[in-house]
Motif scaffolding. Structure first.
Motif, mmCIF file in Angstrom:
data_model
loop_
_atom_site.group_PDB
_atom_site.id
_atom_site.type_symbol
_atom_site.label_atom_id
_atom_site.label_comp_id
_atom_site.label_asym_id
_atom_site.label_seq_id
_atom_site.Cartn_x
_atom_site.Cartn_y
_atom_site.Cartn_z
ATOM 1 N N GLN B 865 45.188 34.285 30.095
ATOM 2 C CA GLN B 865 44.994 35.504 31.182
ATOM 3 C C GLN B 865 43.871 36.582 30.433
ATOM 4 O OE1 GLN B 865 49.055 36.600 30.910
ATOM 5 N NE2 GLN B 865 49.151 36.257 33.120
ATOM 6 N N ASN B 912 43.729 32.258 38.345
ATOM 7 C CA ASN B 912 44.327 33.623 39.118
ATOM 8 C C ASN B 912 43.572 34.799 38.633
ATOM 9 O OD1 ASN B 912 46.276 32.324 40.263
ATOM 10 N ND2 ASN B 912 47.950 32.702 38.908
ATOM 11 N N GLU B 913 43.083 34.801 37.201
ATOM 12 C CA GLU B 913 42.338 36.336 36.764
ATOM 13 C C GLU B 913 40.929 35.898 37.405
ATOM 14 O OE1 GLU B 913 44.120 38.219 35.197
ATOM 15 O OE2 GLU B 913 45.955 36.846 35.128
ATOM 16 N N GLN B 916 40.858 36.900 40.830
ATOM 17 C CA GLN B 916 40.926 38.572 40.997
ATOM 18 C C GLN B 916 39.482 39.094 40.541
ATOM 19 O OE1 GLN B 916 43.949 40.706 40.926
ATOM 20 N NE2 GLN B 916 42.565 42.383 40.858
ATOM 21 N N TRP B 1168 42.455 54.309 37.951
ATOM 22 C CA TRP B 1168 43.253 53.179 38.260
ATOM 23 C C TRP B 1168 42.998 51.798 37.215
ATOM 24 C CZ3 TRP B 1168 45.013 52.493 43.265
ATOM 25 C CH2 TRP B 1168 45.046 53.737 44.060
ATOM 26 N N ASP B 1169 44.030 51.224 37.450
ATOM 27 C CA ASP B 1169 44.279 50.121 36.811
ATOM 28 C C ASP B 1169 43.447 49.217 37.734
ATOM 29 O OD1 ASP B 1169 44.832 47.399 35.964
ATOM 30 O OD2 ASP B 1169 46.520 48.024 34.738
ATOM 31 N N ARG B 1171 42.945 45.854 37.486
ATOM 32 C CA ARG B 1171 43.529 44.619 37.341
ATOM 33 C C ARG B 1171 44.812 44.348 38.209
ATOM 34 N NH1 ARG B 1171 46.103 41.574 32.525
ATOM 35 N NH2 ARG B 1171 46.422 39.369 33.621
ATOM 36 N N THR B 1172 45.597 45.496 38.423
ATOM 37 C CA THR B 1172 46.714 45.435 39.097
ATOM 38 C C THR B 1172 46.583 46.434 40.304
ATOM 39 O OG1 THR B 1172 47.709 47.430 37.834
ATOM 40 C CG2 THR B 1172 48.409 45.220 36.952
ATOM 41 N N GLN B 1173 45.585 46.799 40.347
ATOM 42 C CA GLN B 1173 45.139 48.043 41.427
ATOM 43 C C GLN B 1173 46.346 48.960 41.829
ATOM 44 O OE1 GLN B 1173 44.598 44.791 44.558
ATOM 45 N NE2 GLN B 1173 42.291 45.268 44.423
ATOM 46 N N THR B 1174 46.578 49.606 40.493
ATOM 47 C CA THR B 1174 47.715 50.577 40.261
ATOM 48 C C THR B 1174 46.923 51.935 40.058
ATOM 49 O OG1 THR B 1174 49.266 48.915 39.506
ATOM 50 C CG2 THR B 1174 49.989 51.100 39.298
ATOM 51 N N GLN B 1189 47.735 42.016 26.767
ATOM 52 C CA GLN B 1189 47.148 41.780 28.104
ATOM 53 C C GLN B 1189 45.777 42.609 28.082
ATOM 54 O OE1 GLN B 1189 48.063 40.198 31.013
ATOM 55 N NE2 GLN B 1189 49.678 39.079 29.521
ATOM 56 N N ARG B 1191 42.984 44.918 30.042
ATOM 57 C CA ARG B 1191 43.325 46.156 30.881
ATOM 58 C C ARG B 1191 41.712 46.485 31.320
ATOM 59 N NH1 ARG B 1191 48.426 48.549 29.636
ATOM 60 N NH2 ARG B 1191 48.073 49.833 30.994
#
Lengths: 211, 1302
Positions: B865, B912-913, B916, B1168-1169, B1171-1174, B1189, B1191
């Motif tokens: 990842q 997956n990464e 993204q 905003w993160d 990678r997680t769209q948070t 992980q 970031r």
């Protein structure tokens, strides 16, 4: 008095020059023949740089002469073989000065000593300390194939004097067999000189004596 | 020690010693693909005998692992329940290729034992098979006990089919045959089949169109001279015999020597010189094998189906494949039944089926056999082109008819109007359950004297906005009712143009096509001759549409099966892996394989060009020659001179004026390259690789011996004159030499330099060779390439034996050797920083990744990842993906099960990464500018040679065992690690920058001298001036103690700046004018310390920068005690007022546990993160839990909210363009018009299927954006949905539009 002197002379003549009597056999094979006459310059390998740096940090000397990125090595050796000396310091022509080093384990004296063989040697030495010719004896477990060191016996061990002298003698490999382990056909050896010793060596020869 | 502990200890010891001989991952691990064949992936095929009358067969296949997909291919065509024993190669049982002790294939005892276990188990006589199939595996390499089991099965009735029976000697890379004869082998596998058997097996297969030479006697085979070329077509010899109760059939293609290269284990070796996988031939190959199996299992119908087509009475000349030149030894195969077009429609074909087999149904299928190129004619005048096609059927379905044979088994089939071309007529007899009783296929050619002779265009490539002007030449003047039409389709199959033509003569017609909003790199331009009955003939010209935009994250295939190179496997590998983010492939311009560009374009892969592998190692023997003697023949400087001439004039070289030859480097060879580059210019490439692991002679081993040839020597003399300002005395003083004339100056070998005490001469010479010959060579070559490919970026693959200070606008792109070990982002940072700094962050840089070994990046889920984000954060533009069933291995080297059905978990993790990243955040980051504080680090490449002369210094210029050719390790690397650790990224500068005043011009405030023992007086003076004017200079490792030539100075040049310090003191600072100089003792071995959570020295550096230059990280990361974290790579990129912050914690021992940390900003930002769209809040102090992980945080002054989309029209006609506009709402009053963002856009049809051609990422600034969607002329009427997703926040918006025909 004269009788005593004659007696001493006769006995002295009969005594071996060193602790082992040297014998010549009719069939001998020369397996080590180092006169240290020819030297060359080769690149200092990466591992040697690392090791050399560490040695200097520890206050030890380098076991070879170097200029720039090259080290001087006696021809026939693939790894450092001491420092070249010539002129008055040498025994004959050129010789090698060894200090805090082991020489010849890889390449030169690799796989030359038969475990059940008999050997005769001759070497010119001078210096301060002890000259050892040491064997590295390892064996494989016959079942698992696992390797294990059996021992590191000194085949030759000579305390030198500060004047050149030729030493002669015989040696065999001590019995290092262990149950379940198979010694190789031949083992390797190296010249070993301890940290605080300085030994000069020349005309080093070893013969394998046939039965 | 108790017994259980002893047992555990023993097991551990055994495993420890056994471990290197196992695959990693081992057999049975979910990431080990060996012996896994789910068979769920369907590919193009005709279900010839599926389902099968009489029920499924049970078959055992012995097939090399890397071609085991071919078993599934067969099973798509023949109803067989398969079991597979995968071995290593055609010429090896268990010993295949593997590299190193962490190789992914099975090797050693594991390979031997696992394969033996599987083979014994599956061949146990407890199993009953209808057939055993051996897929070209040499009889000699199959172990005797396995051969005995095979024959035991046959003896009791199992059929045996041996594809290409052979006795190659053992060795996965060998193709030599055994010299002795084996009477048993000959008896079993080499006896000619009788006529009946031959007919039953081969009748029904149109061998005439297959590239096979049919032999009825083995002795008739005549091999071409060795080495046997992969274009050499295969033969076909059928053998048969009986062994006990079992039948044996040999389908011998006599291709064992080349089958490995063409990935053919169950099919004949086939590699058309222009590439492409011929799905029709491949399909028939398996049909032939299916018939062979049916014969061997006695399930073949005794009577054949026959198809009679009346031949034309006219004498029609044979024709050849004009696309292939004679030099390629390729014979094209065409039907020998020719029918005149005038006989259509309603042309009768008589089909006779044997009634003994009592068929319930008879089905006849007429297909148009496509050429070797993909058929791409949607929307054209052929009505057949628009008929819906069974998804997986090879060729184009024209009609499928159910026949009703009469009492004699005869049926007549009426064929419709057909255009000129090759057709296939397949007949299947079916039972009541639709089980296939028998099948047959025949081919015929429809001829018309009228045809398209040629289609040509005025240029060989075009760009958006250009007009394609072309000419069509036909065979005969048009008859009444005939016309010539032009259509064009892009590689997505969309019709992008249709028009008539203008006559330019009785047989010549002109056309013009406007290139507008192209969505592919290739358009197929079709010229049609039509009449009132339909299409007479069609010819297609593929036309490149240049796309030089490379702004998306690349995931590239390298040394892998690729389209056009690897037979059936190439296109399949690309198509499967594309779903997981693969979007590009290496293209071998070096071998002039121009067809690969077209293949990649058709498979929607971007081309990355491997142009050259230049250097002084011209043949493999150059790696092992005697480096102790001067090389006076190889003169890279002279080749450089030749190349520079082309760069200056743009013209080919006159061989008489340039007679020099260095291996293959000759004037003629260079002239050939010019032609190649002109062709290469038709397609874009992010960069052109000019060299890889190629060096100056002897350089790899530190035994350089070249540079003594005439041009190099002359240049060295000129260079020395410049360096020493024409002062020969100064040179002699520096070198300890006594040259009397400049003309006498020449280089020197290292040994001679040592013996004569002239090491500075050697330093100068070797630096000159690396900088002014080797690097200059690539600068010259780049300029030559740019003559023919404007603005081409160039670079290398591999090591760092270049003078990067010279690569400002040349060679600034590369594939860098980083990764695949722990702490790569620290250890290999300098490899990345050098091209980025000197190339002004404009080069295209990639990282390598490989399936050959199970190395660090693949080992754990976290590492997988991390990898793609690590690449992005370091400012690279993607990475490659090496191998994939290319080599004969026993397992491993792949990211799917070997039949391509299922991805392996490790690949999914990485993919997956990547996917993204490819949804917009990658593009945004790649176009952003890296933050570079005003700190410079001097990298003076001549110090490499000075350092080599000081082998026992505390720390060298570069470290590792490859210090001759790599910059990894050493003092500069350690300094960069330390700077990255304190989150202040320096920019590398060279001596020229120091001397020319660049430091001041670019506003640097700090200059680091991590290893600058060698220094010129001019540099020293410039550095002094820099400090005097207010700069901070920080040095370690005895700066300026030697001249730039390597001569030790009596007094260091900067002794006034750097006073010696005690070893136990970390630093000593001296005020110099308005600035300061600091000598430090903390840089060396910092990388090693960091890896052990020891950051000693980092604070010293950070404090010096803060106190004396006011340089502090703009974004700081602190631990829970408020102390700066030193274990995290922080990479900051800025795009407008958007800041992208990459955080990657080093995988030190303490990183096992997450650490509470605070990210401190200069001012509050919306975070905003990505990678997680948070959304993480609006703050200047973000609390995070930092684990291993990766970031990627995006900081904006204002917070983007919801989006809206609208279209220029709600309904459009085909062929028009839709403008889509949108806006993003922002909360707060901050200026939003400088906030850069990215959108990921997708379009779906009314069946909710994504139209991939519209997929794109859009970078926009502010709150508004817009984009256009060109609607093709063949767009299906209906409703479409546009979805836009904000790459940072994940917020989505949709709109719809309708398409009508008119």
């Amino acid at each position: 008095m004269i009788t005593m002197c004659r007696y001493i002379t006769i006995v002295a003549l009969l005594l071996p020059t060193q602790d082992q009597a040297s014998t010549k056999s009719a069939k001998e094979k020369l397996i080590v023949d180092d006169s240290f006459e020819k030297w060359d310059w080769i690149p200092i390998a990466f591992g040697q740089r690392k090791e050399g740096r560490q040695r200097l940090k520890e206050g030890r000397t380098l076991p070879f002469e170097h200029r720039g990125p090259l080290l001087r090595i006696s021809k026939g050796f693939i790894l450092p073989s001491g420092r070249m000396v010539d002129g008055k310091e040498a025994f004959k022509g050129k010789s090698s000065q060894l200090q805090d080093t082991q020489v010849g384990l890889h390449g030169r004296y690799s796989s030359i000593i038969k475990p059940n063989g008999r050997f005769r040697y001759e070497v010119a030495l001078k210096g301060k300390g002890t000259f050892s010719f040491r064997a590295w004896v390892g064996a494989k477990n016959k079942t698992s194939g696992q390797f294990r060191w059996m021992g590191f016996p000194d085949l030759i061990k000579i305390k030198t004097s500060d004047k050149w002298k030729v030493y002669r003698g015989n040696f065999t490999l001590p019995d290092l067999n262990r149950p379940g382990f198979q010694l190789p056909d031949k083992v390797s050896a190296a010249i070993v000189v301890n940290r605080d010793d300085v030994i000069f060596v020349d005309e080093f020869r070893v013969w394998e004596v046939a039965d | 020690m108790c017994y259980s502990r002893l047992l555990l200890f023993t097991c551990c010891i055994v495993l420890w010693f056994a471990a290197p001989a196992m695959a990693t991952p081992p057999f049975g691990d979910p990431n080990q693909p060996y012996d896994r064949i789910p068979g769920t992936l369907k590919t193009s095929h005709t279900p010839w005998a599926r389902p099968l009358h009489g029920g499924k067969l049970k078959g055992l296949f012995i097939c090399p692992y890397n071609n085991s997909r071919e078993v599934v291919e067969l099973a798509q065509r023949l109803d067989v329940d398969y079991t597979v024993i995968m071995n290593a190669a055609h010429s090896a049982w268990s010993v295949g290729y593997s590299e190193g002790d962490r190789a992914t294939p099975l090797q050693g005892p594991e390979a031997r034992n696992v394969l033996d276990m599987l083979a014994r188990r599956r061949l146990s006589l407890g199993h009953r098979y209808d057939v055993i199939v051996i897929a070209k595996v040499s009889w000699l390499v199959i172990p005797e006990h396995i051969r005995e089991l095979i024959l035991a099965h046959v003896n009791r009735g199992t059929g045996l089919v041996y594809v290409t029976p052979n006795r190659m000697k053992q060795g996965w890379n060998k193709t030599a045959l055994a010299e002795d004869n084996d009477p048993e082998f000959t008896k079993l596998f080499e006896q000619p089949a009788n006529d009946t058997t031959f007919q039953r097996v081969t009748t029904g297969i149109p061998l005439v169109i297959m590239p096979l030479k049919v032999l009825r006697r083995l002795d008739d085979y005549r091999p071409l001279p060795k080495p046997r070329h992969q274009w050499q077509q295969a033969s076909l010899y059928i053998s048969s015999s009986q062994h006990g109760q079992g039948r044996i059939l040999g389908i011998d293609y006599l291709d064992e020597a080349i089958a490995k290269r063409t990935n053919s284990s169950l099919s004949p070796s086939y590699q058309h010189p222009l590439g492409d996988h011929d799905e029709v031939i491949y399909d028939f190959s398996h049909a032939l094998l299916a018939r062979g199996i049916l014969w061997a299992t006695d399930r073949i119908s005794p009577q054949a189906i026959s198809v009679s087509i009346s031949r034309s009475a006219k004498d029609i000349p044979s024709f050849t494949d004009e696309a292939v030149t004679s030099g390629k030894k390729w014979r094209s195969n065409q039907p020998n039944v020719i029918v005149e077009r005038d006989a259509f429609p309603d042309f009768p074909v008589i089909i006779k089926v044997p009634l003994e087999s009592k068929p319930t149904r008879v089905v006849a299928t007429l297909r148009q056999r496509l050429s070797w190129m993909r058929d791409n004619v949607k929307g054209g005048p052929s009505s057949a082109a628009d008929a819906s096609q069974p998804e997986l059927l090879p060729s184009r379905l024209i009609q499928q008819t159910q026949l009703s044979p009469d009492a004699n088994g005869h049926a007549t089939l009426s064929l419709p109007m057909l255009a000129r071309g090759v057709y296939l007529l397949d007949v299947q007899t079916l039972d009541a359950g639709d089980g296939v009783i028998d099948f047959a296929s025949t081919s015929f050619f429809v001829h018309d004297d009228q045809r398209v002779i040629e289609v040509k265009t005025d240029k060989d490539h075009y760009q958006d906005g250009n007009a394609i002007r072309g000419t069509v030449v036909v065979a005969e003047a048009l008859a009444a009712g005939q016309s010539v039409l032009i259509t064009a389709n892009d590689t997505w199959g969309r019709l992008v143009h249709t028009s008539t033509t203008k006559p330019a003569g009785p047989k010549s017609f002109e056309f013009e096509i406007t290139v507008k909003q192209p969505l592919s790199e290739l358009w197929d331009v079709h010229a049609w001759i039509v009449d009132d009955r339909g299409v007479i003939d069609r010819k297609t010209l593929p036309v490149p549409i240049l796309n030089n935009s490379f702004d998306e994250y690349l995931f590239m295939l390298i040394f892998a099966p690729t389209p056009g190179r690897s037979n059936w496997k190439g296109a399949l590998h690309a198509r499967q892996l594309r779903k997981y983010g693969i979007n590009s492939a290496y293209v071998y311009l070096i071998y002039a394989q121009h067809e690969l560009y077209f293949h990649n374009a058709r498979e929607h892969l971007r081309n990355v060009v491997y142009a050259e592998h230049a250097g002084e190692v011209v043949t493999p023997s150059d790696n092992v020659r005697d480096f102790s003697v001067e090389e006076t023949e190889y003169d890279l400087a002279e080749v450089s001179r030749m190349v520079r001439r082309v760069a200056e004039t743009g013209k080919k070289l006159d061989p008489e004026e340039f007679p020099y030859r260095m291996g293959h480097f000759t004037a003629q060879w260079i002239n050939g390259k010019i032609d190649d580059y002109k062709l290469a210019a038709r397609f874009g490439s992010p960069f052109y690789t000019l060299t890889g692991e190629n060096y100056l002679l002897g350089e790899f081993k530190g035994l350089e011996n070249s540079g003594f040839a005439p041009t190099a020597t002359r240049r060295f003399q000129e260079w020395c004159r410049q360096q020493f300002k024409n002062d020969l005395t100064a040179l002699n003083r520096e070198w300890n030499s006594d040259f009397k004339r400049w003309e006498d100056i020449r280089g020197i070998m290292l040994k001679e330099a040592v013996e004569r005490d002239q090491l500075p001469r050697w330093v100068d010479f070797r630096y000159f060779m690396r900088s002014r010959v080797f690097s200059q060579f690539f600068i010259d070559w780049t300029d030559m390439v740019r003559r023919f490919i404007p603005d081409a970026r160039t670079g290398r693959v591999g090591h760092d034996h270049h003078d990067f200070t010279r690569y400002r606008r040349h060679m600034a792109s590369s594939k860098l050797y980083i990764g695949q070990e722990e702490f790569s982002e620290w250890r290999h940072a300098l490899t990345v920083e050098l091209p980025q700094s000197f190339g002004n962050d404009e080069g295209f840089l990639m990282a390598p990744q490989s399936m050959i070994r199970w190395q660090h990046d693949l080992e754990t889920r976290t590492n997988r990842q991390r990898w793609p984000w690590m690449v992005l954060m370091q400012g690279l533009d993607g990475f490659d993906w090496e191998r994939g069933l290319n080599a004969p291995t026993l397992g491993g080297e792949h990211c799917f099960t070997p039949d391509y059905s299922e991805p392996l978990p490790y690949f999914s993790d990485i993919s997956n990464e990547v996917l993204q990243i490819q949804r917009g955040i990658g593009k945004l980051t790649m176009q952003a500018k890296p933050e570079r504080p005003r700190v410079a680090m001097l990298w003076a490449p001549y110090n490499h040679y000075i350092s080599r002369c000081l082998p026992f210094e505390d720390n060298s210029f570069s470290g590792t065992w490859m210090y001759n050719i790599s910059v990894v390790g050493g003092a500069v690397s350690d300094a960069l690690s330390m700077m990255n650790s304190i989150q202040i990224r320096p920019t590398m500068v060279g001596p020229e920058d120091i001397k020319s005043g660049e430091l001041q011009r670019r506003g640097f405030k700090v200059l680091l001298l991590p290893y600058n023992k060698g220094m010129s007086i001019e540099e020293a003076n410039a550095i002094r001036e820099f400090a005097d004017a207010g700069g901070l200079v920080i040095a370690d490792n005895s700066p300026a103690t030697h001249s730039q030539h390597g001569r030790r100075l009596k007094k260091p040049l900067l002794s006034d700046l750097f006073r010696p310090i005690d070893k136990d003191k970390a630093s000593s600072v001296t005020a110099i004018g308005k600035g300061h100089a600091a000598l430090v003792n903390v840089i060396n071995d910092y990388t090693d310390r960091l890896e052990k959570d020891d950051f000693h020295g980092a604070n010293v550096m950070a404090n010096l920068l803060a106190e004396h230059a006011n340089i502090r990280p703009t974004i700081r990361i602190e631990d829970s005690d408020g102390r700066p974290r030193r274990d995290t790579l922080v990479r900051i990129h800025r795009s407008g007022s958007t800041t992208i912050v990459g955080l990657l914690r080093a995988q030190t021992p303490k990183a096992e546990h997450p650490a509470r940390s605070t990210l401190r900003l200069m001012e509050g930002q919306h975070i905003w993160d990505a990678r997680t769209q948070t959304y993480l809040g609006m703050t200047d102090a973000l609390k995070i839990s930092l684990d291993q992980q990766p970031r990627l945080l995006v900081l904006m002054p204002s917070n983007p909210g919801a989006m809206t989309l609208s279209t220029s029209a709600s309904t459009l006609i085909r062929g028009s363009s839709l403008a889509v506009k949108g806006s993003v709402s922002f909360a707060g009053n901050a200026d939003v018009e400088s906030i850069d963002q990215a959108l990921h856009i997708r379009v779906f049809d009314s069946d909710d299927k994504e139209l991939e051609w519209f997929r794109q990422n859009l970078i926009f600034r502010g709150h508004q954006f817009q984009f256009e969607l060109p609607i093709s002329l063949s767009a299906e009427p209906g409703r479409y949905r546009v979805v836009a997703e904000h790459a940072i926040t994940g917020s989505r918006s949709e709109t719809v539009f309708d398409v009508t025909e008119k």
